[in-house]
Design a protein around this motif. Structure first.
Motif, PDB file in Angstrom:
ATOM      1  N   LEU A 114       0.834  -1.396   0.307  1.00 39.80           N
ATOM      2  CA  LEU A 114      -0.015  -0.236   0.108  1.00 39.80           C
ATOM      3  C   LEU A 114       0.791   1.357  -0.016  1.00 39.80           C
ATOM      4  O   LEU A 114       1.858   1.289   0.546  1.00 39.80           O
ATOM      5  CB  LEU A 114      -0.903   0.080   1.355  1.00 39.80           C
ATOM      6  CG  LEU A 114      -2.164  -0.983   1.082  1.00 39.80           C
ATOM      7  CD1 LEU A 114      -2.712  -1.200   2.663  1.00 39.80           C
ATOM      8  CD2 LEU A 114      -3.020  -0.847   0.125  1.00 39.80           C
ATOM      9  N   HIS A 115       0.300   2.259  -0.495  1.00 42.59           N
ATOM     10  CA  HIS A 115       0.988   3.687  -0.346  1.00 42.59           C
ATOM     11  C   HIS A 115       1.047   4.346   1.062  1.00 42.59           C
ATOM     12  O   HIS A 115       0.196   3.759   1.870  1.00 42.59           O
ATOM     13  CB  HIS A 115       0.132   4.572  -1.147  1.00 42.59           C
ATOM     14  CG  HIS A 115       0.821   5.892  -1.667  1.00 42.59           C
ATOM     15  ND1 HIS A 115       0.934   6.990  -0.580  1.00 42.59           N
ATOM     16  CD2 HIS A 115       1.842   6.249  -2.434  1.00 42.59           C
ATOM     17  CE1 HIS A 115       1.647   7.914  -1.159  1.00 42.59           C
ATOM     18  NE2 HIS A 115       2.085   7.360  -2.419  1.00 42.59           N
ATOM     19  N   GLN A 118      -2.018   5.708   2.457  1.00 38.31           N
ATOM     20  CA  GLN A 118      -3.254   4.622   2.697  1.00 38.31           C
ATOM     21  C   GLN A 118      -2.820   3.762   4.165  1.00 38.31           C
ATOM     22  O   GLN A 118      -3.676   3.474   4.804  1.00 38.31           O
ATOM     23  CB  GLN A 118      -3.123   3.395   1.581  1.00 38.31           C
ATOM     24  CG  GLN A 118      -3.596   4.134   0.212  1.00 38.31           C
ATOM     25  CD  GLN A 118      -3.589   3.097  -0.809  1.00 38.31           C
ATOM     26  OE1 GLN A 118      -2.804   2.533  -1.239  1.00 38.31           O
ATOM     27  NE2 GLN A 118      -4.879   2.777  -1.701  1.00 38.31           N
ATOM     28  N   SER A 134      -9.013   4.218  -1.425  1.00 39.76           N
ATOM     29  CA  SER A 134      -8.295   3.806  -2.768  1.00 39.76           C
ATOM     30  C   SER A 134      -7.271   4.887  -3.064  1.00 39.76           C
ATOM     31  O   SER A 134      -7.219   5.812  -2.461  1.00 39.76           O
ATOM     32  CB  SER A 134      -9.392   3.697  -3.714  1.00 39.76           C
ATOM     33  OG  SER A 134     -10.075   4.923  -4.267  1.00 39.76           O
ATOM     34  N   TRP A 135      -6.318   4.697  -4.217  1.00 43.81           N
ATOM     35  CA  TRP A 135      -5.585   5.398  -4.555  1.00 43.81           C
ATOM     36  C   TRP A 135      -6.152   6.714  -5.071  1.00 43.81           C
ATOM     37  O   TRP A 135      -5.809   7.687  -4.433  1.00 43.81           O
ATOM     38  CB  TRP A 135      -4.871   4.661  -5.902  1.00 43.81           C
ATOM     39  CG  TRP A 135      -3.502   5.641  -6.245  1.00 43.81           C
ATOM     40  CD1 TRP A 135      -3.598   6.769  -7.035  1.00 43.81           C
ATOM     41  CD2 TRP A 135      -2.131   5.456  -6.048  1.00 43.81           C
ATOM     42  NE1 TRP A 135      -2.189   7.291  -7.314  1.00 43.81           N
ATOM     43  CE2 TRP A 135      -1.595   6.235  -6.643  1.00 43.81           C
ATOM     44  CE3 TRP A 135      -1.554   4.444  -5.270  1.00 43.81           C
ATOM     45  CZ2 TRP A 135      -0.122   6.458  -6.558  1.00 43.81           C
ATOM     46  CZ3 TRP A 135      -0.168   4.444  -5.299  1.00 43.81           C
ATOM     47  CH2 TRP A 135       0.663   5.481  -5.960  1.00 43.81           C
ATOM     48  N   ASN A 136      -7.496   6.809  -5.612  1.00 44.73           N
ATOM     49  CA  ASN A 136      -8.035   7.882  -6.303  1.00 44.73           C
ATOM     50  C   ASN A 136      -8.747   8.673  -5.022  1.00 44.73           C
ATOM     51  O   ASN A 136      -8.788   9.834  -5.176  1.00 44.73           O
ATOM     52  CB  ASN A 136      -9.055   7.381  -7.165  1.00 44.73           C
ATOM     53  CG  ASN A 136      -8.473   6.914  -8.638  1.00 44.73           C
ATOM     54  OD1 ASN A 136      -7.416   7.585  -8.896  1.00 44.73           O
ATOM     55  ND2 ASN A 136      -9.153   6.145  -9.235  1.00 44.73           N
ATOM     56  N   VAL A 138      -7.759   9.059  -2.020  1.00 45.59           N
ATOM     57  CA  VAL A 138      -6.519   9.850  -1.244  1.00 45.59           C
ATOM     58  C   VAL A 138      -6.743  11.293  -1.534  1.00 45.59           C
ATOM     59  O   VAL A 138      -6.447  12.244  -0.794  1.00 45.59           O
ATOM     60  CB  VAL A 138      -5.200   9.342  -1.640  1.00 45.59           C
ATOM     61  CG1 VAL A 138      -4.198  10.358  -0.901  1.00 45.59           C
ATOM     62  CG2 VAL A 138      -5.075   7.850  -0.718  1.00 45.59           C
ATOM     63  N   GLY A 273       5.180   3.088  -5.985  1.00 47.13           N
ATOM     64  CA  GLY A 273       3.776   2.424  -4.991  1.00 47.13           C
ATOM     65  C   GLY A 273       3.873   2.743  -3.649  1.00 47.13           C
ATOM     66  O   GLY A 273       2.653   2.788  -2.976  1.00 47.13           O
ATOM     67  N   VAL A 278       0.425  11.193  -5.436  1.00 47.99           N
ATOM     68  CA  VAL A 278      -0.970  10.820  -5.481  1.00 47.99           C
ATOM     69  C   VAL A 278      -1.860  11.977  -5.946  1.00 47.99           C
ATOM     70  O   VAL A 278      -1.908  12.931  -4.991  1.00 47.99           O
ATOM     71  CB  VAL A 278      -1.629  10.185  -4.389  1.00 47.99           C
ATOM     72  CG1 VAL A 278      -2.913   9.413  -4.781  1.00 47.99           C
ATOM     73  CG2 VAL A 278      -0.698   8.855  -4.124  1.00 47.99           C
TER      74      VAL A 278
END
Length: 315
Positions: A114-115, A118, A134-136, A138, A273, A278
């Motif tokens: 995970l980032h 996150q 989720s990534w989006n 964030v 990653g 982001v």
């Protein structure tokens, strides 16, 4: 600090009447307070030279009820316990948190996939917040909206008819850097009639960059060491794009919503990653076998030319 903002945003969403402060060093204050989710700043540098009791007095003024340890620091953890903060949340896999915190969250960062943003959110389970971003998602929780007005002298530098591109080549050696020779090749290939190129960096980095900057005096505008951080944050937000390695400005740019390209190593614990920018317009390029030279100027040129076309469509 930027990657801690979504934590603050989620706390505000769940507990809108809460006061959220962050603990950081002096150089992070301006970026912290640029987020609408952050109400106060506790300066770790103010603790220097003070006794534990004196630090307790400083903390008492903040009336803190809960501490969430996003960073593993035994010094901070011990001090916050001594200050009598009622709920102290840390990770289960750091031994010093066992005797300094009273709410432990199982969290292993190294092999999570995970980032960092996150991963930080997972600690909010100690506050009964169980959201997973989720990534989006964030990007929806940075809250980076409190920009200081840009001084006229800096605003005048931005072009009205060219794509304003910031290149931030250094990182105070905190991450793997793309070489200045590579940046030189890139700058010489960029269409100067379509892009206005700015070189940014700290005052210390400016000294290091001076001989290199002299080679490109006709091609770039040097802003390194020339703006206080609060102004630089605003300048980034009003530019069109930014290129940098894994360092603060790449996250500021991503959180500001401008085109952002991060240049990253493929070392697992330092890769995009885990630490990449982001944002709605953020992307990364990753080297091969920890060799940053495997990222080619042509790779970056293709990305920024694509930005230019997309920018025209959205203009």
């Amino acid at each position: 600090m930027v990657l801690a903002m979504p934590v603050c945003g989620l706390i505000k969403e769940k507990y809108p009447d809460s006061k959220v402060s962050v603990l950081g060093r002096t150089y992070t204050r301006d970026i912290a307070l640029a987020s609408e989710h952050i109400d106060g700043f506790v300066n770790f540098d103010d603790w220097t030279g003070k006794t534990s009791e004196e630090i307790n007095q400083l903390l008492a003024k903040e009336k803190i009820d809960v501490a969430v340890h996003l960073k593993d620091s035994d010094v901070v953890a011990k001090q916050l316990k001594k200050a009598g903060i009622e709920r102290r949340i840390g990770t289960m896999n750091r031994f010093f948190f066992w005797y300094t915190c009273n709410k432990l969250i199982p969290l292993s960062r190294k092999n999570s996939g995970l980032h960092e943003a996150q991963l930080n959110v997972k600690l909010l389970r100690g506050l009964d917040i169980y959201r997973q971003l989720s990534w989006n998602e964030v990007t929806d929780y940075y809250g980076l909206t409190r920009f200081q007005p840009l001084n006229p002298e800096f605003k005048a530098l931005l072009s009205d008819d060219r794509f304003n591109l910031i290149i931030h080549p250094k990182s105070h050696k905190n991450s793997k850097e793309w070489s200045l020779e590579n940046y030189s090749q890139l700058i010489r290939q960029i269409d100067q009639s379509k892009f206005k190129i700015f070189i940014s960096g700290s005052a210390k980095e400016h000294e290091e960059l001076e001989p290199w900057l002299a080679q490109h005096a006709e091609e770039v505008t040097d802003i390194s060491g020339k703006m206080p951080l609060s102004q630089f944050i605003t300048f980034i937000s009003q530019a069109d794009g930014l290129i940098a390695c894994s360092t603060g400005p790449v996250h500021i740019a991503a959180a500001s919503g401008i085109y952002t390209l991060g240049l990253y190593t493929d070392i697992h614990t330092k890769d995009a990653g885990r630490w990449g920018p982001v944002g709605k317009k953020a992307e990364s390029l990753t080297c091969v076998n920890a060799d940053m030279d495997t990222i080619k100027p042509e790779d970056i040129l293709g990305r920024i030319n694509a930005w230019l076309e997309q920018n025209k469509v959205h203009a």
